[in-house]
Design an enzyme around this catalytic site. Structure first.
Site, PDB file in Angstrom:
ATOM      1  N   LYS A   4       2.436   2.992   2.260  1.00  0.00           N
ATOM      2  CA  LYS A   4       2.202   3.933   2.926  1.00  0.00           C
ATOM      3  C   LYS A   4       2.716   3.231   4.534  1.00  0.00           C
ATOM      4  O   LYS A   4       2.455   1.898   4.788  1.00  0.00           O
ATOM      5  CB  LYS A   4       0.492   4.279   3.494  1.00  0.00           C
ATOM      6  CG  LYS A   4      -0.389   3.224   3.775  1.00  0.00           C
ATOM      7  CD  LYS A   4      -1.900   3.642   3.571  1.00  0.00           C
ATOM      8  CE  LYS A   4      -2.988   2.813   3.965  1.00  0.00           C
ATOM      9  NZ  LYS A   4      -4.171   3.534   3.926  1.00  0.00           N
ATOM     10  N   LYS A  36       0.782  -1.120   0.040  1.00  0.00           N
ATOM     11  CA  LYS A  36      -0.003  -0.120   0.051  1.00  0.00           C
ATOM     12  C   LYS A  36       0.868   1.251  -0.154  1.00  0.00           C
ATOM     13  O   LYS A  36       0.372   2.258  -0.111  1.00  0.00           O
ATOM     14  CB  LYS A  36      -0.997   0.114   1.267  1.00  0.00           C
ATOM     15  CG  LYS A  36      -2.001  -1.076   1.013  1.00  0.00           C
ATOM     16  CD  LYS A  36      -2.651  -1.551   2.263  1.00  0.00           C
ATOM     17  CE  LYS A  36      -3.968  -0.568   2.495  1.00  0.00           C
ATOM     18  NZ  LYS A  36      -4.596  -0.985   3.687  1.00  0.00           N
TER      19      LYS A  36
END
Ligand code: C2G
Length: 131
Positions: A47, A45
C-alpha cells in the site's frame, strides 16, 4: 518505567489512530510507535501512503500519547525491538488478533478493539467520490 510499543502506517491520521494510541499508552508510561517506512509499505504491505514517512513521523511525534517514533522496516523486527527497548507491553488493533501471540513469551500482548467506521481507505474513497 513500563514501556509499550505499537506498529503501523498511521497514514491520513484520524481519530481511530488516536483512540488506539491513547489506550495503548494507558498500559504503561512510555509509548513507542514503530512507524512503517515508505519502502516497507510499498514492498511488504503493498500500500502506498499518502504522506511520506517523514511527514507521518512528524504527525505521530506531535501526539501527546507518543514518546518515541522509530522506523518499521521489516515484519520480523518486533522481537528485537521488544528486547532492545525492554518493552513490557505490545499493543495492536484487534484486526491483528492472534497474529503476534508468539511475542507472549517476551512481553504482554494486547489487541484492542478498532474504532468502527473510520479508516484511511474509507477517507480516500470518500474524497475521491466527492469531486
Ligand atoms: N486502528 C484502529 N481503528 C481504526 C483504524 C486503525 O484502532 N479505525 C488501529 C489499527 O488496528 C492499528 C493502528 O491503528 O493498530 C494503525 O493502523 P494502520 O496504520 O492501518 O496499521 P497497519 O497498516 O495495520 O500496520 O506490523 C504491523 C503493521 O505495521 C500494522
Amino acid at each position: 518505567m513500563k514501556k509499550v510499543i505499537t506498529y503501523g502506517t498511521f497514514d491520513l491520521l484520524h481519530y481511530g489512530h488516536i483512540n488506539l494510541l491513547r489506550r495503548a499508552r494507558q498500559y504503561g508510561d512510555y509509548l513507542i510507535v514503530a512507524l512503517s517506512t515508505d519502502a516497507f509499505n510499498e514492498n511488504q504491505k503493498h500500500k502506498k501512503a499518502y504522506f511520506s514517512y517523514e511527514q507521518r513521523k512528524s504527525l505521530v511525534e506531535a501526539i501527546r500519547y507518543v514518546d518515541l517514533v522509530i522506523p518499521e522496516q521489516r515484519w520480523e523486527q518486533k522481537l528485537s525491538d521488544i528486547k532492545h527497548f525492554q518493552v513490557d507491553t505490545f499493543v495492536m488493533g484487534d484486526d491483528w488478533t492472534g497474529k503476534f501471540d508468539f511475542l507472549k513469551d517476551y512481553c504482554e500482548v494486547i489487541y484492542l478493539p478498532r474504532t468502527p467506521e473510520i479508516s484511511s481507505t474509507q477517507i480516500r474513497q470518500e474524497l475521491k467520490s466527492h469531486k
